[in-house]
Motif scaffolding. Structure first.
Motif, PDB file in Angstrom:
ATOM      1  N   GLU A 165       0.740  -1.254   0.113  1.00 21.00           N
ATOM      2  CA  GLU A 165       0.013   0.090  -0.034  1.00 21.00           C
ATOM      3  C   GLU A 165       0.938   1.217   0.005  1.00 21.00           C
ATOM      4  N   ALA A 166       2.005   1.042   0.770  1.00 24.94           N
ATOM      5  CA  ALA A 166       2.832   2.429   0.711  1.00 24.94           C
ATOM      6  C   ALA A 166       3.344   2.799  -0.679  1.00 24.94           C
ATOM      7  N   PRO A 182      -2.215  -7.760  -7.981  1.00 22.89           N
ATOM      8  CA  PRO A 182      -1.536  -8.689  -7.054  1.00 22.89           C
ATOM      9  C   PRO A 182      -2.231  -9.945  -6.443  1.00 22.89           C
ATOM     10  N   ASN A 183      -1.599 -10.918  -5.737  1.00 24.35           N
ATOM     11  CA  ASN A 183      -2.151 -11.830  -4.886  1.00 24.35           C
ATOM     12  C   ASN A 183      -2.097 -11.381  -3.399  1.00 24.35           C
ATOM     13  N   LEU A 184      -0.977 -10.782  -2.923  1.00 23.63           N
ATOM     14  CA  LEU A 184      -0.825 -10.340  -1.653  1.00 23.63           C
ATOM     15  C   LEU A 184      -0.684  -8.802  -1.445  1.00 23.63           C
ATOM     16  N   VAL A 185      -1.354  -8.042  -0.874  1.00 23.27           N
ATOM     17  CA  VAL A 185      -1.114  -6.723  -0.581  1.00 23.27           C
ATOM     18  C   VAL A 185      -0.921  -6.617   0.886  1.00 23.27           C
ATOM     19  N   VAL A 186       0.476  -5.729   1.057  1.00 18.37           N
ATOM     20  CA  VAL A 186       0.798  -5.584   2.528  1.00 18.37           C
ATOM     21  C   VAL A 186       0.921  -3.987   2.793  1.00 18.37           C
ATOM     22  N   THR A 187       0.725  -4.056   4.048  1.00 16.47           N
ATOM     23  CA  THR A 187       0.286  -2.621   4.630  1.00 16.47           C
ATOM     24  C   THR A 187       1.326  -2.583   5.850  1.00 16.47           C
ATOM     25  N   GLY A 188       1.723  -1.013   6.077  1.00 22.84           N
ATOM     26  CA  GLY A 188       2.639  -0.975   7.061  1.00 22.84           C
ATOM     27  C   GLY A 188       4.230  -0.832   6.806  1.00 22.84           C
ATOM     28  N   SER A 189       4.414  -0.948   5.417  1.00 22.32           N
ATOM     29  CA  SER A 189       5.788  -1.151   4.946  1.00 22.32           C
ATOM     30  C   SER A 189       6.105   0.244   4.644  1.00 22.32           C
ATOM     31  N   LYS A 190       7.510   0.350   4.297  1.00 20.48           N
ATOM     32  CA  LYS A 190       7.988   1.772   3.413  1.00 20.48           C
ATOM     33  C   LYS A 190       7.548   1.656   2.160  1.00 20.48           C
ATOM     34  N   ALA A 191       7.503   2.595   1.524  1.00 21.87           N
ATOM     35  CA  ALA A 191       7.317   2.466  -0.122  1.00 21.87           C
ATOM     36  C   ALA A 191       8.594   1.968  -0.628  1.00 21.87           C
TER      37      ALA A 191
END
Length: 284
Positions: A165-166, A182-191
Motif C-alpha cells: 500500500e505504501a 497482486p495476490n498479496l497486498v501488504v500494509t505498514g511497510s515503507k514505499a
C-alpha cells in the motif's frame, strides 16, 4: 549482501486476491492455501486462440469484464453483464487435451468444450478456447530467478505477486491496486521496500515463507480500467517517471512459496526474514 531484518509487527497482510481465469476479474479472499505453483485455484484456467497460444487482456481487453466464480470440483461459474451465466465443470480425464503455449512454455491442458468457448468468444469478440491446467506441476519459472524444482501455474512468470500500500500511495494518482493484479497486498511497510526483500514470512512462526525472486515489470494491462476495460496512459506514464529501470517500469515483487500447504489470512503479520541494502531497485 543479504541480511536478516527485524520487521515492525505493524506490517500486515491487508488483502488476498485470486484470479481463477488468467486476465479475467479477480476476487478478494479472507484466507487462502498456498500451493507450490501459487494460491490454490489461482490462474488454473486460461483463454487461448484456436492454435493454443495464450491470450490475455493485452490483446483482448474485454477479458477483464469476465467474472469467474470457483465452483465444486475445480469448476467455474462465468458471468458478465449482458451475457447469461455459464457453469463450466473442470474437464475430466476424457476431455480433449491440447498443447498450449504461454510465453516460452508449452504445457498440456484440457479443453473446456464448445459451450465455454462460445461464451468467452461472445464476451471478447474473437475465436477462442478456454482450457484448464489439470496438472500444475509441468511449468518451471525462469531458471535465472528460480530453483529447478519451482513451479508456476498459468501466471505470467512466477507463483505469486506481492505489492504494498505504501508504494501505491507513493505512486500517487489515486490508482486502484486492482490495476496491478497482486495476490498479496501488504500494509505498514515503507514505499518500495519490497524491492529489497529476499525472504518473507506471512503469519509468524509456522506461517507461509516465500522467496522474493524478481521485480515485476508492468505492461499495458495496467492501463486498462479493471471495471470497464477502457484504456489510457496511466499508471505506466507515472511509473516511467518514477520507476524506470533497464527500459521497463516496475511495481511489485514476484514470490515463490517455500512452505506449500500453509494458509495465509487477512491481517497476518508480515515479516521480512532476509533483505538487501536498499537503493538497488527491483531484482531484474
Amino acid at each position: 549482501m543479504v541480511r536478516p531484518y527485524a520487521w515492525p509487527v505493524s506490517t500486515m497482510l491487508s488483502e488476498i486476491w485470486r484470479y481463477p481465469v488468467k486476465s479475467m476479474r479477480g476476487h478478494q479472499l479472507t484466507e487462502a492455501t498456498v500451493e507450490p505453483w501459487g494460491l490454490a485455484g489461482d490462474r488454473r484456467w486460461m483463454v487461448t486462440d484456436a492454435d493454443g497460444s495464450f491470450l490475455t487482456a493485452r490483446e483482448l481487453p474485454r477479458l477483464l469484464l469476465g467474472v469467474p466464480t470457483p465452483g465444486a470440483d475445480n469448476g467455474l461459474r462465468l458471468h458478465a453483464d449482458g451475457l447469461g451465466d455459464l457453469v463450466v465443470p473442470a474437464p475430466g480425464a476424457d476431455a480433449r487435451e491440447r498443447t498450449v503455449q504461454i510465453w516460452s512454455s508449452s504445457v498440456r491442458a484440457r479443453d473446456a468444450g464448445d459451450d465455454a468457448a462460445a461464451w468467452v468468444a461472445e464476451l471478447v469478440g474473437a475465436d477462442v478456447r478456454l482450457v484448464w491446467l489439470a496438472d500444475p506441476t509441468q511449468r518451471p519459472p525462469n531458471p535465472a530467478f528460480a530453483r529447478t524444482d519451482d513451479r508456476v501455474s498459468l501466471a505470467d512468470g512466477y507463483p505469486l505477486l506481492v505489492t504494498t500500500e505504501a508504494s501505491l500511495e507513493a505512486l500517487g494518482g489515486g490508482f486502484s491496486m486492482r490495476r496491478f493484479r497482486p495476490n498479496l497486498v501488504v500494509t505498514g511497510s515503507k514505499a518500495w521496500a519490497e524491492d529489497d526483500w529476499r525472504v518473507v514470512r506471512v503469519g509468524g512462526p509456522g506461517g507461509a515463507v516465500f522467496r522474493a525472486v524478481k521485480g515485476c515489470p508492468r505492461c499495458v494491462m495496467t492501463t486498462r480500467d479493471p471495471d470497464t476495460a477502457e484504456g489510457g496512459r496511466e499508471p505506466v506514464t507515472t511509473l516511467a517517471r518514477l520507476r524506470r529501470f533497464d527500459g521497463a517500469t516496475w511495481f511489485g515483487t514476484n514470490l515463490v512459496p517455500d512452505t506449500p500447504g500453509a494458509v495465509v489470512r487477512e491481517g497476518d503479520v508480515v515479516e521480512v526474514l532476509e533483505e538487501v541494502e536498499p537503493g538497488a531497485g527491483p531484482l531484474r
